[in-house]
Enzyme design. Structure first.
Site, mmCIF file in Angstrom:
data_model
loop_
_atom_site.group_PDB
_atom_site.id
_atom_site.type_symbol
_atom_site.label_atom_id
_atom_site.label_comp_id
_atom_site.label_asym_id
_atom_site.label_seq_id
_atom_site.Cartn_x
_atom_site.Cartn_y
_atom_site.Cartn_z
ATOM 1 N N LYS A 41 0.833 -1.211 0.000
ATOM 2 C CA LYS A 41 0.000 0.000 0.000
ATOM 3 C C LYS A 41 0.867 1.261 0.000
ATOM 4 O O LYS A 41 0.625 2.189 -0.766
ATOM 5 C CB LYS A 41 -0.899 -0.059 1.243
ATOM 6 C CG LYS A 41 -1.858 1.071 1.414
ATOM 7 C CD LYS A 41 -2.984 0.682 2.358
ATOM 8 C CE LYS A 41 -2.708 0.964 3.814
ATOM 9 N NZ LYS A 41 -2.635 2.393 4.160
ATOM 10 N N SER A 42 1.883 1.295 0.854
ATOM 11 C CA SER A 42 2.720 2.500 0.949
ATOM 12 C C SER A 42 3.408 2.804 -0.378
ATOM 13 O O SER A 42 3.478 3.952 -0.816
ATOM 14 C CB SER A 42 3.803 2.307 2.025
ATOM 15 O OG SER A 42 3.219 2.225 3.293
ATOM 16 N N ARG A 46 2.731 5.983 -3.352
ATOM 17 C CA ARG A 46 3.840 6.869 -3.750
ATOM 18 C C ARG A 46 4.131 6.764 -5.243
ATOM 19 O O ARG A 46 4.352 7.774 -5.906
ATOM 20 C CB ARG A 46 5.081 6.529 -2.923
ATOM 21 C CG ARG A 46 4.977 7.011 -1.463
ATOM 22 C CD ARG A 46 5.986 6.302 -0.592
ATOM 23 N NE ARG A 46 6.097 6.854 0.752
ATOM 24 C CZ ARG A 46 5.288 6.558 1.776
ATOM 25 N NH1 ARG A 46 4.281 5.709 1.599
ATOM 26 N NH2 ARG A 46 5.489 7.092 2.966
ATOM 27 N N ARG A 139 -8.754 12.621 12.035
ATOM 28 C CA ARG A 139 -7.311 12.402 12.207
ATOM 29 C C ARG A 139 -6.530 13.716 12.152
ATOM 30 O O ARG A 139 -6.912 14.660 11.470
ATOM 31 C CB ARG A 139 -6.830 11.387 11.169
ATOM 32 C CG ARG A 139 -7.517 10.037 11.419
ATOM 33 C CD ARG A 139 -7.038 8.969 10.513
ATOM 34 N NE ARG A 139 -5.649 8.653 10.724
ATOM 35 C CZ ARG A 139 -4.950 7.837 9.940
ATOM 36 N NH1 ARG A 139 -5.540 7.284 8.900
ATOM 37 N NH2 ARG A 139 -3.695 7.589 10.192
ATOM 38 N N SER A 183 6.728 10.186 11.471
ATOM 39 C CA SER A 183 5.671 9.880 10.487
ATOM 40 C C SER A 183 6.248 9.866 9.089
ATOM 41 O O SER A 183 6.706 10.891 8.579
ATOM 42 C CB SER A 183 4.544 10.918 10.575
ATOM 43 O OG SER A 183 3.721 10.807 9.420
ATOM 44 N N ASP A 331 2.107 -0.625 12.064
ATOM 45 C CA ASP A 331 0.919 -1.229 11.452
ATOM 46 C C ASP A 331 0.731 -2.692 11.849
ATOM 47 O O ASP A 331 -0.341 -3.264 11.623
ATOM 48 C CB ASP A 331 0.999 -1.118 9.922
ATOM 49 C CG ASP A 331 0.848 0.334 9.464
ATOM 50 O OD1 ASP A 331 0.339 1.167 10.240
ATOM 51 O OD2 ASP A 331 1.247 0.638 8.320
ATOM 52 N N ARG A 362 -6.534 2.335 17.974
ATOM 53 C CA ARG A 362 -6.219 0.900 17.904
ATOM 54 C C ARG A 362 -5.876 0.300 19.261
ATOM 55 O O ARG A 362 -6.046 -0.909 19.458
ATOM 56 C CB ARG A 362 -5.083 0.658 16.897
ATOM 57 C CG ARG A 362 -5.548 0.862 15.469
ATOM 58 C CD ARG A 362 -4.485 0.572 14.429
ATOM 59 N NE ARG A 362 -5.096 0.583 13.100
ATOM 60 C CZ ARG A 362 -4.431 0.735 11.961
ATOM 61 N NH1 ARG A 362 -3.115 0.885 11.980
ATOM 62 N NH2 ARG A 362 -5.056 0.719 10.808
ATOM 63 N N ARG A 404 -7.240 -3.042 9.884
ATOM 64 C CA ARG A 404 -6.256 -3.883 10.579
ATOM 65 C C ARG A 404 -6.841 -4.538 11.836
ATOM 66 O O ARG A 404 -6.394 -5.595 12.260
ATOM 67 C CB ARG A 404 -4.991 -3.085 10.908
ATOM 68 C CG ARG A 404 -4.328 -2.530 9.647
ATOM 69 C CD ARG A 404 -2.850 -2.335 9.754
ATOM 70 N NE ARG A 404 -2.374 -1.485 8.690
ATOM 71 C CZ ARG A 404 -2.088 -1.889 7.441
ATOM 72 N NH1 ARG A 404 -2.195 -3.153 7.114
ATOM 73 N NH2 ARG A 404 -1.682 -1.028 6.527
HETATM 74 C C1 S3P Z 1 2.473 5.034 6.165
HETATM 75 C C2 S3P Z 1 3.025 5.470 7.330
HETATM 76 C C3 S3P Z 1 2.466 5.146 8.652
HETATM 77 C C4 S3P Z 1 1.552 3.938 8.578
HETATM 78 C C5 S3P Z 1 0.573 4.037 7.452
HETATM 79 C C6 S3P Z 1 1.288 4.161 6.126
HETATM 80 C C7 S3P Z 1 3.097 5.440 4.903
HETATM 81 O O1 S3P Z 1 1.734 6.235 9.139
HETATM 82 O O2 S3P Z 1 0.883 3.769 9.799
HETATM 83 O O3 S3P Z 1 -0.253 2.888 7.418
HETATM 84 O O4 S3P Z 1 2.798 4.849 3.844
HETATM 85 O O5 S3P Z 1 3.919 6.358 4.933
HETATM 86 P P1 S3P Z 1 2.444 7.546 9.767
HETATM 87 O O6 S3P Z 1 3.112 8.290 8.688
HETATM 88 O O7 S3P Z 1 1.322 8.332 10.372
HETATM 89 O O8 S3P Z 1 3.419 7.066 10.780
#
Ligand code: S3P
Length: 445
Positions: A41-42, A46, A139, A183, A331, A362, A404
C-alpha cells in the site's frame, strides 16, 4: 477492473452499510500453503503520485487492490491525470501537469492519500479541497499543515486542524525541518513538496520510519541523500516515468505470518514480499518469539528489497516492543497484540501512542476485543500489556471500521474455542479485499 474510481470508492467508503459486513471465523487446526500478496500500500500510493508527475507513462504491476490506493487514483483522476487499470493490478499513469480539480478530492479512509497529496498540492498553482470519511475526518493534520505552511502553502482546516483541508498552492521555499512525531507520511509530504520548492530541504526524523518516499523519489530519477536520520534534497527536480512490479505488502503478510505463528505445525510460503528493512521488523520479532522463518530469492527492485518468506509456527515466547521498534512495527502492532494471549510470556507494547490516532483508536479497539474474547489486558496511554498463557473464547468483536482490527481478530479467532463473529469485517477492503477468502483457503480445520 476499469471501474471508475468514484464507484469503487463509494462501495468501500462506509463498510458498515455493506452486505456481508459481519463474518464468522471458526477455530482452525493449522494453516498451510502458498500465497502471493497484492502490492504494498505505501509503495502503491507513492508510485501513483510520482507517476502522475513524471514525464512519460508509468506502468505498474501488482498495484495494491485496497480501497485506500483506489482513493489515491481517484484523486489523481480528479486532478486531470489519465489512469488506466487493467488485470492483475496493472495500472498505467500518464504523467502531466495537474489541473485545478472541479470537485473536492475524496481521500476516503486514507491518511496517506490526504497527507502525501497535500505536499504536492502545496506547490500547484491552484486551490484544492481534500475530504475524507468519518474516520479520516478525525485524524490530526497539523503535522502536515505546519511544515507545508512554512514552505509557503496556505492551508485551511476544520477545528483542531482536522480535515477537510483547503490548500492554496504557491511557489514553495525549501525548509530545514525536524519532525515532532515520527511519520513517514509527513516526511514524504515534505519531500514531495520539495519537488516544487526553491533551495535545499532537510528533513530530520526522530526515529527511522519507512523510507519508501525516499526510494520512490530516487526510482523516478530524483537525487537525495541520507545522513543518519536527516534527508537532504534539492528543489525543482524533474521526474521520469518507471515500469515496476509493486512488491507484496508485508503489512498484509503480517496477518498470515502471525496466523502461522499460532500453530506449531504450520507452514506458509509467501513469494515476492517487500523486505525493506524499515518494514520487515516483524520477521525478527516472530523469530525472537520462536518461529522458524527463512528468506530466499532476495532481490532489489527500484531500491526496494523483495524476497520469498517461509514461516513455521512454534510454542510462542513473549516479548516487549518499545522505542524505535514500536514505530517500525506500527501497522503490525494490532495483530501482534491479538496473538499475545497465546504466547507463553505475553506481549508488552510501549511508546506506541500513535496507535490512538490511526484509522481507529487501535489501543482501545484491541483491548476491547481481547476482553470480549475473555483475555485480561492492561491498557495504557501509549500501549498495552497482554499477559500470556490465556485461552481465548469465541465472542462478538468489532472492527471499529478499521481494516487492521478486522484482520487482527480474524487471526486471534483461529485459536479461540468456539466461533468469533467480527462486526464490520468489510473494513478489510481498505487494504486487502481478498483477505478473508485467502485466509479460508489456507486454514485447516
Ligand atoms: C504510512 C506510514 C504510517 C503507517 C501508514 C502508512 C506510509 O503512518 O501507519 O499505514 O505509507 O507512509 P504515519 O506516517 O502516520 O506514521
Amino acid at each position: 477492473m476499469n471501474q471508475p474510481a468514484r464507484e469503487r470508492h463509494d462501495r468501500f467508503a462506509e463498510p458498515s452499510r455493506m452486505p456481508h459486513n459481519d463474518i464468522v471465523i471458526r477455530p482452525a487446526r493449522n494453516v498451510a500453503g502458498t500465497l502471493h500478496l497484492p502490492g504494498d500500500k505505501s509503495i502503491s500510493h507513492r508510485y501513483a503520485m510520482l507517476g502522475a508527475l513524471a514525464q512519460g507513462t508509468t506502468r505498474l504491476r501488482n498495484f495494491s487492490t485496497g480501497a485506500d490506493c483506489a482513493s489515491t487514483l481517484g484523486a489523481l483522476r480528479s486532478l486531470g491525470v489519465a489512469i488506466r487499470r487493467g488485470e492483475e493490478g496493472a495500472v498505467e499513469i500518464e504523467g502531466a501537469p495537474w489541473r485545478a480539480p472541479r470537485v473536492a478530492l475524496d481521500c476516503g479512509n486514507s491518511g496517506s492519500t490526504m497527507r502525501m497529496l497535500s505536499g504536492i498540492l502545496s506547490g500547484q498553482p491552484f486551490t484544492s479541497e481534500l475530504t475524507g470519511d468519518h474516520s479520516l475526518s478525525r485524524r490530526p493534520m497539523a503535522r502536515v499543515i505546519e511544515p507545508l505552511t512554512k514552505m509557503g502553502a496556505r492551508i485551511e482546516a476544520a477545528a483542531e486542524a482536522r480535515p477537510p483541508l483547503r490548500i492554496t498552492g504557491h511557489e514553495l521555499r525549501a525548509i530545514d525541518y525536524r519532525l515532532p512525531v515520527a511519520s513517514a507520511q509527513v516526511k514524504t509530504a515534505i519531500l514531495f513538496a520539495t519537488l516544487f520548492a526553491q533551495g535545499t530541504t532537510t528533513v530530520e526524523e526522530p526515529v527511522r520510519t519507512r523510507d519508501h518516499g525516499e526510494l520512490a523519489l530516487a526510482a523516478f530519477g530524483a537525487q537525495l541523500a541520507r545522513n543518519g536520520n536527516r534527508i537532504t534534497m534539492s528543489g525543482g527536480q524533474k521526474l521520469h516515468a518507471v515500469e515496476a512490479a509493486i512488491p507484496g505488502d508485508i503489512s498484509s503478510a503480517a496477518f498470515f505470518l502471525c496466523a502461522a505463528a499460532l500453530f506449531p505445525g504450520s507452514n506458509l510460503l509467501l513469494d515476492s514480499v517487500l523486505l525493506n528493512p524499515t518494514r520487515a521488523a516483524l520477521l525478527d520479532v516472530l523469530m525472537g518469539m520462536g518461529c522458524r522463518i527463512s528468506v530466499v530469492n532476495l532481490e532489489e527492485h527500484h531500491g526496494e528489497l523483495v524476497g520469498t518468506i517461509t514461516v513455521e509456527g512454534a510454542e510462542l515466547k513473549g516479548t516487549v516492543i518499545s522505542g524505535a521498534l514500536s514505530a517500525a512495527l506500527i501497522d503490525e502492532l494490532p495483530v501482534l497484540a491479538a496473538i499475545a494471549p497465546y504466547s507463553a510470556g505475553g506481549i508488552e507494547i510501549r511508546d506506541a501512542r500513535e496507535l490512538r490516532v490511526k484509522e481507529s483508536d487501535r489501543i482501545a479497539a484491541v483491548a476491547r476485543n481481547l476482553r470480549a474474547m475473555g483475555a485480561t489486558v492492561e491498557e495504557r496511554e501509549d500501549g498495552l500489556r497482554v499477559p500470556g498463557n490465556q485461552q481465548l473464547h469465541g465472542a462478538e468483536v468489532d472492527s471499529a471500521g478499521d481494516h487492521r482490527i478486522a484482520m487482527a481478530f480474524a487471526v486471534a479467532a483461529l485459536r479461540a474455542t468456539g466461533d468469533t463473529l467480527i462486526h464490520g469485517a468489510a473494513a478489510a477492503q481498505i487494504s486487502y479485499p481478498e483477505f478473508f477468502t485467502t485466509l479460508e483457503a489456507l486454514v485447516e480445520r
